[in-house]
Write an enzyme that holds these catalytic residues in place. Sequence first.
Site, PDB file in Angstrom:
ATOM      1  CG  HIS A 314      34.245 -38.501 -16.945  1.00  0.00           C
ATOM      2  ND1 HIS A 314      34.902 -39.647 -16.629  1.00  0.00           N
ATOM      3  CD2 HIS A 314      32.943 -38.722 -16.692  1.00  0.00           C
ATOM      4  CE1 HIS A 314      34.032 -40.557 -16.219  1.00  0.00           C
ATOM      5  NE2 HIS A 314      32.839 -40.020 -16.247  1.00  0.00           N
ATOM      6  CE  LYS A 494      47.865 -42.933 -22.213  1.00  0.00           C
ATOM      7  NZ  LYS A 494      47.149 -42.889 -20.957  1.00  0.00           N
ATOM      8  NE  ARG A 495      39.988 -41.227 -29.509  1.00  0.00           N
ATOM      9  CZ  ARG A 495      38.862 -40.787 -30.059  1.00  0.00           C
ATOM     10  NH1 ARG A 495      37.714 -41.323 -29.713  1.00  0.00           N
ATOM     11  NH2 ARG A 495      38.871 -39.848 -30.972  1.00  0.00           N
ATOM     12  CE  LYS A 500      43.739 -39.441 -23.571  1.00  0.00           C
ATOM     13  NZ  LYS A 500      43.625 -40.234 -22.333  1.00  0.00           N
ATOM     14  CB  THR A 601      40.852 -46.588 -16.409  1.00  0.00           C
ATOM     15  OG1 THR A 601      40.535 -46.379 -17.790  1.00  0.00           O
ATOM     16  CG2 THR A 601      39.890 -45.810 -15.528  1.00  0.00           C
ATOM     17  CE  LYS A 605      41.577 -50.285 -18.929  1.00  0.00           C
ATOM     18  NZ  LYS A 605      41.321 -49.644 -20.253  1.00  0.00           N
TER      19      LYS A 605
END
Length: 755
Positions: A314, A494-495, A500, A601, A605
């Site tokens: 991952h 998101k985390r 990110k 992911t 969505k």
Amino acid sequence: MHALEQHAKELFKKDLANLSDAETYKVLLDYVQEQMINSPVNQGKKKLYYISAEFLVGKLLTTNLINLGLYDEVSQVLEANGKSLHDVEKAETEPSLGNGGLGRLAACFLDSIASLGINGDGIGLNYHFGLFRQVFRDNQQASVPDEWLNHPNWLVKTETSYEIPFRHFNFKSSLYEIEIPGFEQKAHNRLRLFDLESVTSDIIEADSINFDKMNIPQNLTLFLYPDDSDYVGNLLRIYQQYFMVSNAAQLIIEEAKAKGSDLHDLYDYAVVQINDTHPAFIIPEFVRLLTTYHGFEFKEALAVIEKTVAFTNHTILAEALEKWPMAYIDEVVPEIAKIIRQLDEEIRSRYPDKEAVQIIDQDDRAHMAHIAIHFSFSTNGVAKLHTEILKNSELKPFYELYPDKFNNKTNGISFRRWIMAANPELTQLLDEKIGQDWHKDADLTAFEKEIDQADSLKRLQEIKHHNKLQLQEYLSDQQGVQLHDNAIIDVQIKRLHEYKRQQMLALYIIHKYLDIKAGNLPSTPITILFGGKAAPAYTIAQDIIHLILCLSELIAKDPEVSPYLQVIMVENYNVTSAEKLITAADISEQISLASKEASGTGNMKFMLNGALTICTLDGANVEIAERVGEDNIYIFGQDSETIVKLYETGDYHRHLADYYHRERIKPLVDFIVSDELLALGQHDRLYRLHEDIKYKDWFMALIDLEEFIDVKEKVYADYEDQESWTKKALINIAQAGYFSSDRTIQDYNQDIWKI
Ligand SMILES: *Cc1c(COP(=O)(O)O)cnc(C)c1O
């Protein structure tokens, strides 16, 4: 009388109409649970075991009702009694069994596995408090225990128990299960969660997530991802991992034997998919069980294991690739340490000159991914780009040894949850326009023909507006904040992680704030929402949250800016808030540094719910862009090849000062330590973050910042043409079918599991 009304009488001696929402929820839980327990469990010779440290399942009432075909019926009975499912669902507590994308993927997979009628269970741990609950105090994140187990839940206790041998303890486990019904399937699967009865909340310090990390009998399954910044924290993680996989391996062997396996053919009865490396100790544990109790020779055991286990990678972030000091493993389970040394010898004899693929490194640490790749038959990445990076750089030496093991399985999301349950209005529109076949076969391309139908575009706009009102209600209930009316909803959830690049969006907010102060007023008000937890030991991520919360306050208190710009950080981001935020969003922020996000992911969505994506070419964004075409997505930033090279050469970090000093960048970075922000925030946090971006910027927020600002201005300008915007949204929805986790699971089954 409907069975539901009967249940109400039995449970509460009252009429359904007179129950509170919380009582009604209990009645529904009871009723649905009964339906599931009375339905058969999937059978069959070969079975999939999906082992994962996390299952971020979300609330289960609505999706269970949908899958069992009870949704309409139950809604009607509730309505006839003056209730709504929407209100009753609020009484459900979300299980705290996961952390982020990896755990949410596992949950979508369970739904798709059951919905495709595949015989397969999830296996994990029953964390009593799971991941911490995030609260904001003084513009900072505080972490408190998430007491989900104290509320009514879907767990069913079983009689199953195994003995788990550690150096200092011999534990007897308990097994709890959550039934997993498939969509319109007769038989169901299960999520099987192991626990230890001696674990207790008594050892947690008041109003914190601190506890005695040495007290293994009482802490083993208390928390998901306990702090591992010290020695005892590391040991506890190994305790948890071994507890999970020893239980799993014993269960798998027991079930295979019950079906007639002599274990030399275990792979005809079981396929074990390990979700990242957290369950990788199952490989030495299988060796231990087969050689100790079932008469196998070491090599004989390996031959069977190599045909039974498959591994999903991952991440390529170095810090996330697990390496455990052998001394730690030896302290927790000496037998497993011994077997890992044997595995290491085995690989040294197979590949004597290949240092890069050895299991134990020069610092005497065991590389869990290496164990997983050598002793499994499949290694997959989770998006096309990610798998290519694994093959060509991160795991290249392994790919050269085992080209046939490597394969890609692009992630997906469960459409039952992420559209049918989360967005019933959009579901209704699709049903009207293209029929209901997509509920089972997620092809939405027929919806594209609606692009010239003014009424369909109008409906899409109405649905978005309706969902914005629902989000407004949710945020007002949860957090007491008032979402602007009719604003553009721009979302990054998101985390919290530097790769990110939430910090890049925060710098954009500073740009916009200063721009509005200078008199450049947006035509439509903009609301930027963040959601995400930071690991308690990850200081810079905490600092980024602090910056966002300070900006939020600064803007809210500034009457010149607040009518045009609003910044909200949603507390305790989880599946429930994701459902509300994603369905209301106009803009999906997928702005990771290229090459760093394995798939994502969340991006899928948002697309499915008609938000437009602003993104780098990273993870599955690449495949989204391929499908919608460049006119229907906003791409910016350096590509992954460039970034990989910049890390190799060090060129970016050597020239960071040049980026920082650029005319459009420096004022934004320096605003982090402006008088305005220092007046609201903690000096140490803001100065540390400022220094970090100015002198370190390991995840290159500044490399793409100018381009990001330009593309964001274009996105907001495009939003003003609502007809053209809605057409783009429609194409995104119509092209989302590929990202159904049913497709992903069909691919896994065809290429890997073969059930
Ligand atoms: C989908 C989801 C994630 C993963 O989001 P990414 O943007 O892919 O990192 C994390 N948490 C929750 C609650 C989710 O629903």
